[in-house]
Design a protein around this motif. Structure first.
Motif, PDB file in Angstrom:
ATOM      1  N   TYR A 117      -5.077  52.278  65.572  1.00 37.02           N
ATOM      2  CA  TYR A 117      -4.598  53.653  65.687  1.00 37.02           C
ATOM      3  C   TYR A 117      -5.008  54.478  64.465  1.00 37.02           C
ATOM      4  CZ  TYR A 117      -1.207  57.469  66.203  1.00 37.02           C
ATOM      5  OH  TYR A 117      -0.609  58.698  66.315  1.00 37.02           O
ATOM      6  N   TYR A 118      -4.782  53.934  63.287  1.00 32.25           N
ATOM      7  CA  TYR A 118      -5.141  54.652  62.063  1.00 32.25           C
ATOM      8  C   TYR A 118      -6.660  54.811  61.937  1.00 32.25           C
ATOM      9  CZ  TYR A 118      -0.294  54.025  60.501  1.00 32.25           C
ATOM     10  OH  TYR A 118       1.079  54.047  60.395  1.00 32.25           O
ATOM     11  N   SER A 119      -7.406  53.762  62.249  1.00 34.87           N
ATOM     12  CA  SER A 119      -8.869  53.827  62.148  1.00 34.87           C
ATOM     13  C   SER A 119      -9.448  54.795  63.175  1.00 34.87           C
ATOM     14  CB  SER A 119      -9.470  52.434  62.341  1.00 34.87           C
ATOM     15  OG  SER A 119      -9.011  51.555  61.338  1.00 34.87           O
ATOM     16  N   GLY A 120      -8.911  54.769  64.387  1.00 34.56           N
ATOM     17  CA  GLY A 120      -9.374  55.686  65.425  1.00 34.56           C
ATOM     18  C   GLY A 120      -9.077  57.132  65.080  1.00 34.56           C
ATOM     19  N   ASN A 121      -7.868  57.377  64.561  1.00 38.26           N
ATOM     20  CA  ASN A 121      -7.521  58.740  64.146  1.00 38.26           C
ATOM     21  C   ASN A 121      -8.414  59.210  63.001  1.00 38.26           C
ATOM     22  OD1 ASN A 121      -5.476  59.838  65.820  1.00 38.26           O
ATOM     23  ND2 ASN A 121      -4.025  58.395  64.947  1.00 38.26           N
ATOM     24  N   ARG A 122      -8.704  58.317  62.067  1.00 40.47           N
ATOM     25  CA  ARG A 122      -9.588  58.673  60.951  1.00 40.47           C
ATOM     26  C   ARG A 122     -10.948  59.110  61.501  1.00 40.47           C
ATOM     27  NH1 ARG A 122      -9.336  54.300  58.527  1.00 40.47           N
ATOM     28  NH2 ARG A 122      -7.625  54.849  57.153  1.00 40.47           N
ATOM     29  N   GLN A 123     -11.489  58.343  62.453  1.00 36.84           N
ATOM     30  CA  GLN A 123     -12.783  58.687  63.032  1.00 36.84           C
ATOM     31  C   GLN A 123     -12.720  60.028  63.766  1.00 36.84           C
ATOM     32  OE1 GLN A 123     -14.316  56.172  66.205  1.00 36.84           O
ATOM     33  NE2 GLN A 123     -16.401  56.542  65.487  1.00 36.84           N
ATOM     34  N   LEU A 124     -11.683  60.236  64.569  1.00 35.91           N
ATOM     35  CA  LEU A 124     -11.536  61.504  65.298  1.00 35.91           C
ATOM     36  C   LEU A 124     -11.417  62.686  64.359  1.00 35.91           C
ATOM     37  CD1 LEU A 124      -9.114  60.951  68.309  1.00 35.91           C
ATOM     38  CD2 LEU A 124     -11.510  61.576  68.350  1.00 35.91           C
ATOM     39  N   TRP A 125     -10.587  62.528  63.353  1.00 32.91           N
ATOM     40  CA  TRP A 125     -10.356  63.633  62.430  1.00 32.91           C
ATOM     41  C   TRP A 125     -11.620  63.958  61.641  1.00 32.91           C
ATOM     42  CZ3 TRP A 125      -4.977  61.607  60.449  1.00 32.91           C
ATOM     43  CH2 TRP A 125      -4.047  61.743  61.493  1.00 32.91           C
ATOM     44  N   GLN A 126     -12.421  62.952  61.323  1.00 30.36           N
ATOM     45  CA  GLN A 126     -13.682  63.216  60.637  1.00 30.36           C
ATOM     46  C   GLN A 126     -14.664  63.923  61.566  1.00 30.36           C
ATOM     47  OE1 GLN A 126     -14.651  59.277  59.273  1.00 30.36           O
ATOM     48  NE2 GLN A 126     -13.627  59.575  57.304  1.00 30.36           N
ATOM     49  N   LEU A 127     -14.690  63.530  62.832  1.00 29.06           N
ATOM     50  CA  LEU A 127     -15.577  64.192  63.800  1.00 29.06           C
ATOM     51  C   LEU A 127     -15.186  65.646  64.020  1.00 29.06           C
ATOM     52  CD1 LEU A 127     -16.015  61.405  66.505  1.00 29.06           C
ATOM     53  CD2 LEU A 127     -17.769  62.286  64.944  1.00 29.06           C
ATOM     54  N   ASP A 128     -13.893  65.921  63.964  1.00 30.83           N
ATOM     55  CA  ASP A 128     -13.396  67.278  64.193  1.00 30.83           C
ATOM     56  C   ASP A 128     -13.202  68.063  62.899  1.00 30.83           C
ATOM     57  OD1 ASP A 128     -13.380  66.859  66.912  1.00 30.83           O
ATOM     58  OD2 ASP A 128     -11.282  66.255  66.974  1.00 30.83           O
ATOM     59  N   ASP A 129     -13.637  67.499  61.776  1.00 35.94           N
ATOM     60  CA  ASP A 129     -13.477  68.128  60.451  1.00 35.94           C
ATOM     61  C   ASP A 129     -12.023  68.461  60.149  1.00 35.94           C
ATOM     62  OD1 ASP A 129     -16.176  67.999  59.784  1.00 35.94           O
ATOM     63  OD2 ASP A 129     -16.607  69.868  60.850  1.00 35.94           O
ATOM     64  N   ASN A 130     -11.118  67.603  60.565  1.00 39.24           N
ATOM     65  CA  ASN A 130      -9.692  67.779  60.314  1.00 39.24           C
ATOM     66  C   ASN A 130      -9.325  66.935  59.090  1.00 39.24           C
ATOM     67  OD1 ASN A 130      -6.957  68.040  60.330  1.00 39.24           O
ATOM     68  ND2 ASN A 130      -6.631  67.093  62.312  1.00 39.24           N
ATOM     69  N   MET A 131      -9.576  67.455  57.921  1.00 42.69           N
ATOM     70  CA  MET A 131      -9.355  66.695  56.689  1.00 42.69           C
ATOM     71  C   MET A 131      -7.966  66.932  56.091  1.00 42.69           C
ATOM     72  SD  MET A 131     -11.937  65.056  56.710  1.00 42.69           S
ATOM     73  CE  MET A 131     -13.631  64.714  56.475  1.00 42.69           C
ATOM     74  N   ILE A 132      -7.176  67.794  56.705  1.00 44.80           N
ATOM     75  CA  ILE A 132      -5.871  68.147  56.156  1.00 44.80           C
ATOM     76  C   ILE A 132      -4.940  66.940  56.103  1.00 44.80           C
ATOM     77  CG2 ILE A 132      -3.804  69.543  56.555  1.00 44.80           C
ATOM     78  CD1 ILE A 132      -5.672  71.662  57.795  1.00 44.80           C
TER      79      ILE A 132
END
Length: 168
Positions: A117-132
């Motif tokens: 879950y954490y790794s998948g979210n990290r990948q998604l957030w990086q793809l969407d430029d969601n660094m907050i």
């Protein structure tokens, strides 16, 4: 599901093309269907809401069918992968508190699920430029690492099994 590397520029480019094509397609289809129906079956009171709604519904179904038909095309690989990843993460999100409770009790499968879950979210957030929220994610991952170390568990993404969610 296993996490895969995604070419971010290609993913963003293809996603934007698909979104624009879907918007244009929906606009053209819904307007042409509704206008055709209005011309064939005019209303005496002048309202054509039901024909407009019908046109939007038919256009949406046709766009969805088109996307479904071409989901295996090489153009759609990254977009479909991200769509499946979001579905997998959503399944975990629905049972997140139970997963976290199981991790606190030392459940190894729950630890793998939370790690995925954490790794998948990290990948998604990086793809969407969601660094907050990346800092919070790092804290959550560190807490999971502490739990894994406490129970002498080596976290491995390949060991995540979605069936664990059914038992929680």
């Amino acid at each position: 599901m296993q996490l895969q590397e995604v070419d971010k520029p290609r993913y963003r480019k293809h996603l934007n093309i698909i979104i624009v094509a879907a918007i244009i397609g929906l606009s053209v289809l819904s307007l042409s269907i509704s206008q055709t129906l209005i011309a064939l079956f005019p209303s005496e009171d002048g309202t054509h809401f039901h024909w407009n709604l019908f046109g939007v519904i038919c256009g949406s179904l046709l766009i969805g069918a088109g996307i479904g038909k071409y989901k295996d095309h090489s153009f759609m690989i990254e977009v479909v992968y991200v769509w499946h990843l979001k579905q997998a993460l959503n399944q975990i999100t629905r049972k997140l508190q139970k997963v976290k409770d199981a991790v606190a009790q030392g459940d190894v499968s729950a630890m793998h699920a939370l790690h995925f879950y954490y790794s998948g979210n990290r990948q998604l957030w990086q793809l969407d430029d969601n660094m907050i929220t990346m800092d919070e994610l790092a804290i959550w991952q560190a807490e999971l690492d502490v739990q894994a170390q406490k129970y002498n568990v080596t976290l491995d993404l390949a060991l995540y099994d979605p069936l664990i969610l059914k038992s929680l």
